[in-house]
Write an enzyme that holds these catalytic residues in place. Structure first.
Site, short mmCIF file in Angstrom:
data_model
loop_
_atom_site.label_atom_id
_atom_site.label_comp_id
_atom_site.label_asym_id
_atom_site.label_seq_id
_atom_site.Cartn_x
_atom_site.Cartn_y
_atom_site.Cartn_z
N GLU A 93 0.84 -1.20 0.00
CA GLU A 93 0.00 0.00 0.00
C GLU A 93 0.87 1.26 0.00
O GLU A 93 1.85 1.33 0.74
CB GLU A 93 -0.92 0.01 1.23
CG GLU A 93 -1.82 -1.21 1.29
CD GLU A 93 -2.95 -1.09 2.31
OE1 GLU A 93 -3.36 0.04 2.61
OE2 GLU A 93 -3.40 -2.14 2.77
N CYS A 106 4.05 8.43 0.14
CA CYS A 106 4.28 7.69 1.38
C CYS A 106 4.46 6.22 1.00
O CYS A 106 3.53 5.60 0.47
CB CYS A 106 3.06 7.91 2.28
SG CYS A 106 3.10 6.95 3.78
N CYS A 113 3.92 -5.28 9.95
CA CYS A 113 4.97 -4.70 10.79
C CYS A 113 5.08 -5.52 12.07
O CYS A 113 4.08 -5.94 12.63
CB CYS A 113 4.63 -3.25 11.12
SG CYS A 113 5.88 -2.43 12.12
N CYS A 117 2.33 -1.80 17.32
CA CYS A 117 1.82 -0.64 18.06
C CYS A 117 0.29 -0.73 18.13
O CYS A 117 -0.38 -1.00 17.12
CB CYS A 117 2.23 0.66 17.37
SG CYS A 117 4.02 0.82 17.26
N CYS A 120 -2.07 1.27 15.75
CA CYS A 120 -1.78 1.26 14.31
C CYS A 120 -2.36 0.01 13.65
O CYS A 120 -2.09 -1.11 14.07
CB CYS A 120 -0.27 1.32 14.11
SG CYS A 120 0.25 1.08 12.41
N GLY A 160 5.16 -0.74 7.87
CA GLY A 160 6.47 -1.28 8.23
C GLY A 160 7.36 -0.34 9.01
O GLY A 160 7.20 0.88 8.99
N SER A 192 10.95 7.34 8.67
CA SER A 192 10.30 7.44 9.98
C SER A 192 10.45 6.12 10.72
O SER A 192 10.03 5.07 10.25
CB SER A 192 8.81 7.76 9.79
OG SER A 192 8.15 7.75 11.04
N SER A 216 9.07 8.37 15.81
CA SER A 216 7.72 8.36 16.38
C SER A 216 7.83 8.06 17.87
O SER A 216 8.19 6.95 18.25
CB SER A 216 6.87 7.29 15.71
OG SER A 216 6.86 7.50 14.33
N CYS A 335 -2.24 8.10 8.30
CA CYS A 335 -1.23 7.43 9.12
C CYS A 335 -1.86 6.32 9.94
O CYS A 335 -2.86 6.54 10.63
CB CYS A 335 -0.64 8.42 10.12
SG CYS A 335 0.54 9.51 9.40
N1 SAH Z 1 6.67 2.51 11.27
C1 SAH Z 1 7.11 3.84 11.17
C2 SAH Z 1 6.51 4.58 10.00
C3 SAH Z 1 5.07 4.31 9.69
S1 SAH Z 1 3.87 4.89 10.80
C4 SAH Z 1 6.84 4.60 12.44
O1 SAH Z 1 6.11 4.10 13.28
O2 SAH Z 1 7.41 5.67 12.59
C5 SAH Z 1 3.85 6.62 10.50
C6 SAH Z 1 3.33 7.45 11.67
O3 SAH Z 1 1.94 7.22 11.89
C7 SAH Z 1 4.02 7.13 12.99
O4 SAH Z 1 4.45 8.35 13.56
C8 SAH Z 1 2.92 6.51 13.85
O5 SAH Z 1 3.08 6.79 15.21
C9 SAH Z 1 1.70 7.16 13.28
N2 SAH Z 1 0.47 6.40 13.45
C10 SAH Z 1 0.33 5.07 13.45
N3 SAH Z 1 -0.98 4.74 13.62
C11 SAH Z 1 -1.66 5.90 13.69
C12 SAH Z 1 -3.04 6.23 13.84
N4 SAH Z 1 -3.95 5.29 13.90
N5 SAH Z 1 -3.38 7.53 13.88
C13 SAH Z 1 -2.45 8.51 13.76
N6 SAH Z 1 -1.13 8.25 13.62
C14 SAH Z 1 -0.74 6.97 13.59
FE1 SF4 Z 2 4.81 -0.46 12.73
FE2 SF4 Z 2 4.94 2.21 12.68
FE3 SF4 Z 2 2.57 0.95 12.82
FE4 SF4 Z 2 4.21 0.91 14.93
S1 SF4 Z 2 3.23 2.72 14.01
S2 SF4 Z 2 3.11 -0.85 14.09
S3 SF4 Z 2 6.19 0.81 13.93
S4 SF4 Z 2 3.99 0.86 11.13
#
Ligand code: SAH
Ligand code: SF4
Length: 340
Positions: A93, A106, A113, A117, A120, A160, A192, A216, A335
């Site tokens: 994606e 992006c 991943c 988290c 996410c 990822g 990131s 992050s 995100c």
């Molecule tokens: N894995 C990497 C990059 C992808 S996530 C990372 O975590 O940095 C990109 C950003 O989206 C990260 O800063 C993460 O904290 C944020 N993110 C993830 N899930 C989200 C959500 N549901 N709402 C808003 N931001 C989110």
């Molecule tokens: Fe992976 Fe980034 Fe999502 Fe955390 S926020 S699960 S590191 S993609």
């Protein structure tokens, strides 16, 4: 027969490999590479091969690109999400985000991943596999040649954890930045990470020119952070601070700190205060991302008042803060929403 995928290599790496196969034609290979990257296809004729039709045929047969068709495109005014199928049936994606006249792509670096988290969607789908450099670069290729978008910035903020797939991500960055390839300046590429300390240290030691770094953070204390970012439990915020400090000082570069804002989890004024204190001494900009909801999610986005109060408290400490307004949440392209 050796086959070569141009999307895996910089122009000169490609030419070296072609030379190894054909025994000649380094300059012609460079021309072929540039034509492929710029036009999205290999033309029937190229002036550089006027006197070498056999070499041209040999090189064309040596090129291997499985340009998978883009299987789905969904668009809103400011975001276009597209999906490509990999040879083993996964979906990659990617999202094109439009800001005024600029477009950012992006990209994903993995299918799923490992970091899990809690907020996410990608994290909740688990880890399937790493993407190779050619699969990362192919997202740019499709944006340019299938979606006909001219892209100025690339952010590794799709599916990822990029530092979990360090070598492939760095190779993809080199290809994207190569002036004979897509020519995206390193200052326009951002990686990131969810705070992979080893990855930050490796970047700090690397003497080559680097892309931008985003970290992050997600929470200002280990207690909250380990609840919502369970795989980061073994890496205390104190150690992360040291790694970021060394990076800023050694590289003389700023870090973009992302902070996903979750109602009643990490959005209190006390959290803002703790975050500001934690970031003291670092050269950072803070990107506050109000939570984007996913199906069956246990979290909620804070109210506009709570977001404003949180941001004001950070600004009170003279931190440069901006709020990242959601783009494409209606098509699950914002995100943290990838991996549907
Ligand atoms: N894995 C990497 C990059 C992808 S996530 C990372 O975590 O940095 C990109 C950003 O989206 C990260 O800063 C993460 O904290 C944020 N993110 C993830 N899930 C989200 C959500 N549901 N709402 C808003 N931001 C989110
Ligand atoms: Fe992976 Fe980034 Fe999502 Fe955390 S926020 S699960 S590191 S993609």
């Amino acid at each position: 027969m050796t086959l070569i995928n141009p999307l895996q290599f910089t122009a000169h790496e490609f030419a070296d490999r072609m030379y190894a196969v054909c025994g000649r034609g380094r300059a012609q290979a460079l021309a072929l590479y540039q034509c492929f990257i710029r036009e999205g296809q290999v033309r029937d004729t190229l002036p550089q091969f006027r006197n070498a039709p056999h070499l041209y045929e040999q090189m064309r047969q040596t090129i291997k690109v499985d340009i998978d068709p883009v299987t789905l495109i969904q668009s809103t005014e400011r975001a276009t999400k597209f999906l490509m199928k990999t040879h083993d049936g996964y979906l990659v994606e990617s999202v094109i985000m439009s800001m005024q006249s600029r477009k950012s792509l992006c990209v994903s670096s993995q299918i799923g991943c490992r970091m899990a988290c809690a907020f996410c969607h990608t994290g909740q789908m688990g880890f399937k596999r790493h993407l190779g450099p050619e699969e990362i670069v192919q997202q740019m290729f499709a944006a340019r040649h299938v979606l006909k978008s001219s892209i100025q910035n690339v952010v590794f903020m799709g599916m990822g954890e990029p530092f979990d797939n360090f070598e492939s991500v760095m190779q993809a960055v080199r290809v994207l930045a190569d002036p004979l390839s897509f020519g995206i300046g390193l200052r326009r590429i951002t990686i990131s990470t969810s705070g992979d300390i080893q990855g930050i240290k490796t970047m700090t030691r690397d003497e080559r020119p680097l892309p931008n770094l985003a970290v992050s953070l997600g929470a200002p204390t280990d207690a909250i952070r380990s609840k919502i970012m369970p795989r980061r439990r073994a890496e205390p915020l104190h150690d992360l601070y040291t790694a970021m400090y060394d990076y800023c000082r050694t590289k003389k570069r700023q870090i973009l700190v992302s902070y996903v804002l979750l109602s009643d989890v990490n959005d209190s004024l006390e959290c803002a205060e703790q975050l500001a204190i934690y970031l003291k001494g670092l050269d950072v900009r803070v990107n506050v991302i109000p939570y984007n909801a996913s199906p069956e999610s246990a979290f909620a986005c804070p109210s506009q008042e709570a977001i404003t109060a949180f941001v004001s408290r950070l600004r009170h400490h003279a931190l440069p803060v901006f709020v990242r307004h959601e783009r494409g949440s209606s098509i699950q392209a914002a995100c943290g929403q990838l991996g549907g």
